[in-house]
Design a protein around this motif. Sequence first.
Motif, PDB file in Angstrom:
ATOM      1  N   PRO A  85     -35.787 -27.146  -0.259  1.00  0.00           N
ATOM      2  CA  PRO A  85     -34.746 -27.334   0.761  1.00  0.00           C
ATOM      3  C   PRO A  85     -33.531 -26.465   0.466  1.00  0.00           C
ATOM      4  CG  PRO A  85     -35.638 -29.452   0.057  1.00  0.00           C
ATOM      5  CD  PRO A  85     -36.215 -28.420  -0.880  1.00  0.00           C
ATOM      6  N   ALA A  86     -33.112 -25.681   1.468  1.00  0.00           N
ATOM      7  CA  ALA A  86     -32.017 -24.727   1.275  1.00  0.00           C
ATOM      8  C   ALA A  86     -30.759 -25.114   2.031  1.00  0.00           C
ATOM      9  CB  ALA A  86     -32.471 -23.332   1.707  1.00  0.00           C
ATOM     10  N   GLY A  87     -30.802 -26.233   2.763  1.00  0.00           N
ATOM     11  CA  GLY A  87     -29.667 -26.589   3.605  1.00  0.00           C
ATOM     12  C   GLY A  87     -29.696 -25.793   4.894  1.00  0.00           C
ATOM     13  N   THR A  88     -28.894 -26.213   5.859  1.00  0.00           N
ATOM     14  CA  THR A  88     -28.950 -25.560   7.175  1.00  0.00           C
ATOM     15  C   THR A  88     -28.534 -24.094   7.089  1.00  0.00           C
ATOM     16  OG1 THR A  88     -26.721 -26.420   7.626  1.00  0.00           O
ATOM     17  CG2 THR A  88     -28.592 -27.696   8.465  1.00  0.00           C
ATOM     18  N   ALA A  89     -27.428 -23.811   6.388  1.00  0.00           N
ATOM     19  CA  ALA A  89     -26.962 -22.427   6.269  1.00  0.00           C
ATOM     20  C   ALA A  89     -27.812 -21.642   5.277  1.00  0.00           C
ATOM     21  CB  ALA A  89     -25.493 -22.399   5.855  1.00  0.00           C
ATOM     22  N   GLY A  90     -28.243 -22.297   4.204  1.00  0.00           N
ATOM     23  CA  GLY A  90     -29.072 -21.623   3.213  1.00  0.00           C
ATOM     24  C   GLY A  90     -30.395 -21.155   3.787  1.00  0.00           C
ATOM     25  N   ALA A  91     -30.963 -21.926   4.708  1.00  0.00           N
ATOM     26  CA  ALA A  91     -32.220 -21.528   5.341  1.00  0.00           C
ATOM     27  C   ALA A  91     -32.043 -20.258   6.162  1.00  0.00           C
ATOM     28  CB  ALA A  91     -32.734 -22.665   6.220  1.00  0.00           C
ATOM     29  N   PHE A 157     -12.615 -30.175  11.283  1.00  0.00           N
ATOM     30  CA  PHE A 157     -13.879 -30.892  11.342  1.00  0.00           C
ATOM     31  C   PHE A 157     -13.747 -32.225  10.618  1.00  0.00           C
ATOM     32  CE2 PHE A 157     -14.830 -26.367  10.871  1.00  0.00           C
ATOM     33  CZ  PHE A 157     -15.665 -26.122  11.951  1.00  0.00           C
ATOM     34  N   LYS A 158     -14.631 -33.131  10.947  1.00  0.00           N
ATOM     35  CA  LYS A 158     -14.770 -34.361  10.170  1.00  0.00           C
ATOM     36  C   LYS A 158     -16.197 -34.852  10.326  1.00  0.00           C
ATOM     37  CE  LYS A 158     -13.471 -37.835   7.592  1.00  0.00           C
ATOM     38  NZ  LYS A 158     -13.082 -37.651   6.191  1.00  0.00           N
ATOM     39  N   GLU A 159     -16.923 -34.900   9.216  1.00  0.00           N
ATOM     40  CA  GLU A 159     -18.308 -35.347   9.258  1.00  0.00           C
ATOM     41  C   GLU A 159     -18.394 -36.868   9.255  1.00  0.00           C
ATOM     42  OE1 GLU A 159     -21.567 -33.933   9.308  1.00  0.00           O
ATOM     43  OE2 GLU A 159     -20.394 -32.296  10.149  1.00  0.00           O
ATOM     44  N   LYS A 160     -19.120 -37.427  10.214  1.00  0.00           N
ATOM     45  CA  LYS A 160     -19.395 -38.864  10.306  1.00  0.00           C
ATOM     46  C   LYS A 160     -18.147 -39.699  10.022  1.00  0.00           C
ATOM     47  CE  LYS A 160     -24.293 -38.292   9.263  1.00  0.00           C
ATOM     48  NZ  LYS A 160     -25.427 -38.677   8.443  1.00  0.00           N
ATOM     49  N   PRO A 161     -17.158 -39.614  10.883  1.00  0.00           N
ATOM     50  CA  PRO A 161     -15.887 -40.287  10.626  1.00  0.00           C
ATOM     51  C   PRO A 161     -15.981 -41.805  10.770  1.00  0.00           C
ATOM     52  CG  PRO A 161     -15.918 -39.404  12.844  1.00  0.00           C
ATOM     53  CD  PRO A 161     -17.179 -38.907  12.178  1.00  0.00           C
ATOM     54  N   ALA A 162     -15.180 -42.506   9.987  1.00  0.00           N
ATOM     55  CA  ALA A 162     -14.994 -43.936  10.210  1.00  0.00           C
ATOM     56  C   ALA A 162     -14.199 -44.120  11.498  1.00  0.00           C
ATOM     57  CB  ALA A 162     -14.245 -44.555   9.032  1.00  0.00           C
ATOM     58  N   PHE A 167     -10.747 -38.474  15.810  1.00  0.00           N
ATOM     59  CA  PHE A 167      -9.688 -37.802  16.551  1.00  0.00           C
ATOM     60  C   PHE A 167     -10.224 -37.073  17.789  1.00  0.00           C
ATOM     61  CE2 PHE A 167     -11.005 -35.010  13.018  1.00  0.00           C
ATOM     62  CZ  PHE A 167     -11.446 -33.888  13.712  1.00  0.00           C
ATOM     63  N   SER A 168     -11.550 -37.149  18.013  1.00  0.00           N
ATOM     64  CA  SER A 168     -12.160 -36.462  19.146  1.00  0.00           C
ATOM     65  C   SER A 168     -13.521 -37.070  19.412  1.00  0.00           C
ATOM     66  CB  SER A 168     -12.307 -34.967  18.832  1.00  0.00           C
ATOM     67  OG  SER A 168     -13.101 -34.314  19.805  1.00  0.00           O
ATOM     68  N   ASN A 169     -13.974 -37.002  20.668  1.00  0.00           N
ATOM     69  CA  ASN A 169     -15.346 -37.399  20.965  1.00  0.00           C
ATOM     70  C   ASN A 169     -16.233 -36.180  21.167  1.00  0.00           C
ATOM     71  OD1 ASN A 169     -14.406 -36.545  23.466  1.00  0.00           O
ATOM     72  ND2 ASN A 169     -15.446 -38.167  24.604  1.00  0.00           N
ATOM     73  N   LEU A 170     -15.694 -34.981  20.866  1.00  0.00           N
ATOM     74  CA  LEU A 170     -16.499 -33.770  20.881  1.00  0.00           C
ATOM     75  C   LEU A 170     -17.188 -33.615  19.538  1.00  0.00           C
ATOM     76  CD1 LEU A 170     -14.173 -31.156  22.636  1.00  0.00           C
ATOM     77  CD2 LEU A 170     -16.285 -32.151  23.547  1.00  0.00           C
ATOM     78  N   ILE A 171     -18.496 -33.412  19.582  1.00  0.00           N
ATOM     79  CA  ILE A 171     -19.256 -33.300  18.345  1.00  0.00           C
ATOM     80  C   ILE A 171     -19.958 -31.945  18.265  1.00  0.00           C
ATOM     81  CG2 ILE A 171     -19.636 -35.793  18.283  1.00  0.00           C
ATOM     82  CD1 ILE A 171     -22.640 -35.093  18.968  1.00  0.00           C
ATOM     83  N   ASN A 172     -20.265 -31.578  17.051  1.00  0.00           N
ATOM     84  CA  ASN A 172     -21.052 -30.386  16.776  1.00  0.00           C
ATOM     85  C   ASN A 172     -22.481 -30.628  17.246  1.00  0.00           C
ATOM     86  OD1 ASN A 172     -22.506 -28.283  15.653  1.00  0.00           O
ATOM     87  ND2 ASN A 172     -21.844 -28.662  13.547  1.00  0.00           N
ATOM     88  N   PHE A 192     -26.909 -24.852   0.968  1.00  0.00           N
ATOM     89  CA  PHE A 192     -25.618 -24.648   1.612  1.00  0.00           C
ATOM     90  C   PHE A 192     -25.701 -25.132   3.056  1.00  0.00           C
ATOM     91  CE2 PHE A 192     -21.760 -22.071   2.550  1.00  0.00           C
ATOM     92  CZ  PHE A 192     -21.056 -22.288   1.366  1.00  0.00           C
ATOM     93  N   ASP A 193     -24.630 -25.770   3.526  1.00  0.00           N
ATOM     94  CA  ASP A 193     -24.626 -26.425   4.833  1.00  0.00           C
ATOM     95  C   ASP A 193     -23.588 -25.777   5.756  1.00  0.00           C
ATOM     96  OD1 ASP A 193     -25.508 -29.030   6.358  1.00  0.00           O
ATOM     97  OD2 ASP A 193     -23.329 -28.924   6.574  1.00  0.00           O
ATOM     98  N   PHE A 194     -23.918 -25.681   7.044  1.00  0.00           N
ATOM     99  CA  PHE A 194     -22.978 -25.112   8.007  1.00  0.00           C
ATOM    100  C   PHE A 194     -21.706 -25.948   8.121  1.00  0.00           C
ATOM    101  CE2 PHE A 194     -26.680 -22.811   9.886  1.00  0.00           C
ATOM    102  CZ  PHE A 194     -26.127 -21.545   9.869  1.00  0.00           C
ATOM    103  N   SER A 195     -21.856 -27.208   8.490  1.00  0.00           N
ATOM    104  CA  SER A 195     -20.700 -28.046   8.802  1.00  0.00           C
ATOM    105  C   SER A 195     -19.870 -28.385   7.582  1.00  0.00           C
ATOM    106  CB  SER A 195     -21.151 -29.336   9.489  1.00  0.00           C
ATOM    107  OG  SER A 195     -21.743 -29.070  10.741  1.00  0.00           O
ATOM    108  N   LYS A 196     -20.530 -28.702   6.466  1.00  0.00           N
ATOM    109  CA  LYS A 196     -19.813 -29.174   5.291  1.00  0.00           C
ATOM    110  C   LYS A 196     -19.220 -28.038   4.460  1.00  0.00           C
ATOM    111  CE  LYS A 196     -22.725 -33.302   4.871  1.00  0.00           C
ATOM    112  NZ  LYS A 196     -23.717 -34.019   4.034  1.00  0.00           N
ATOM    113  N   GLN A 197     -19.826 -26.849   4.527  1.00  0.00           N
ATOM    114  CA  GLN A 197     -19.394 -25.780   3.622  1.00  0.00           C
ATOM    115  C   GLN A 197     -19.035 -24.476   4.332  1.00  0.00           C
ATOM    116  OE1 GLN A 197     -23.060 -26.857   1.369  1.00  0.00           O
ATOM    117  NE2 GLN A 197     -21.851 -26.363  -0.438  1.00  0.00           N
TER     118      GLN A 197
END
Length: 345
Positions: A85-91, A157-162, A167-172, A192-197
Amino acid sequence: MFRPLNGVILAGGEGTRLRPLTDSLPKPMLPILDVPCIKYVVSSLAQAGIQGVYLTCGYKSEDLIQNLRNVNFGVDVHFTVEEQPAGTAGAVKLLEDQLSDVFVVASGDVLADVDMNVLLNEHQQSGAVATMALTSVENPSEFGIVGLDETGAVTRFKEKPAAEEVFSNLINAGIYILNKEVLEYIPAGEKFDFSKQLFPALLEDGKKIQGSVLQGMWVDIGHPDDLLRANLQMAERRGTMGDRNNARCEGPIVSSNFATSGCTVVGPAYIGANVSIGDNAILNSAAVGHDSIIGADSELNGVFMRNNCTIGRDCRLQNVLLGEGCKITDGSILSDAIFGDYQKS
C-alpha cells in the motif's frame, strides 16, 4: 482548449465496511444498475477527452483485472498493481514517468457520473497547480471538509471533523486535476496521502489549489445503505414512468424484460434482465440484479440484490442487501441484514 492526456483511477481499497459483499467482489466492481461502479467515473473521463487511464489495483487485484479486462470503457485502460500500500498520492507517484503534464486522479470506489469538463475548465482558468472536485453533504463528519475564499481557492482542510469542528458542508470528492509539478512534493517509496499530506504541503508552500463543485451525480458507497442509495438515486435519474410488463408501476423505474402477471413496483427502482416477479409481489425502492426470482405475495422494501437471487413466496424483506445467488426460503422475514455471495458447498 487543453485536455489532459491521461489519468489515474485509484481502485485498491478493501471496502471493509461493505463486507461480506466485498469478500468475493472488489468494491469498485459493486454494481450500480448492473454496471460496475468504477465504469461511471472512467466513462466520465472518456467523455471529457481523456485518452488513457491507469487503474491502480491492490485488494483482490487479480479479480478486479479479470472482471474489467474486457469491459468497453471507451478509453485505453492500463492496470497496475501495488505490491505494498502506497497511499493515495504514493500510488500516483509510482506512475510519474507515464503521466502527462496535466492529468486527472479519481477514486474508483465512489459513484461519480459527472461532467469532468467543468472541472477541467476551472483548472485551466484558475492557474492552480491542483484543482479539487467538491460536493456538498448533509453530514460531513466522515469526509474531508474544505474551506474556500471568495475566488474559490482552497484555504484549509479538516479530515473527518467532530461536530464542533465543522466549518463547511463542502467535502473533498476525491477527483483532482493536477499539474505534474506537484509530484515533486511526494517522496518516492513512502506511503503518502493527498488530503492529509500533499495538499497541506502545497498550501504551506503558497501553491494555489482551486475548488470546483461537481456537476452531476456523486455518491459515496462506503456503507451498505449507501450502496442501495446509489442505485436508487441513479434509477431516479435515469428511470421512466408508467406501467410495463403487466406490472403496476409508480415513480421512476429502470427495467429490462422482466416477467410478471401482476406485481407492484414503486420507484425509484431497478429491475435487471430476465427477472421473474410473482403475483401480488410488491417492490418498493429496490434494485434487483438480472436472472433473479421473486415469489408471489412477497414484499421488498429497501432491498439491494445482486444477480441470480431467489426470494421465496410470502417473504418480507426490509433494508436487506443480498450477494450473488442468495436464496431466501418461503415465508422468511428479514430486516437490516446483509449477506455475501452464496457459496455452493
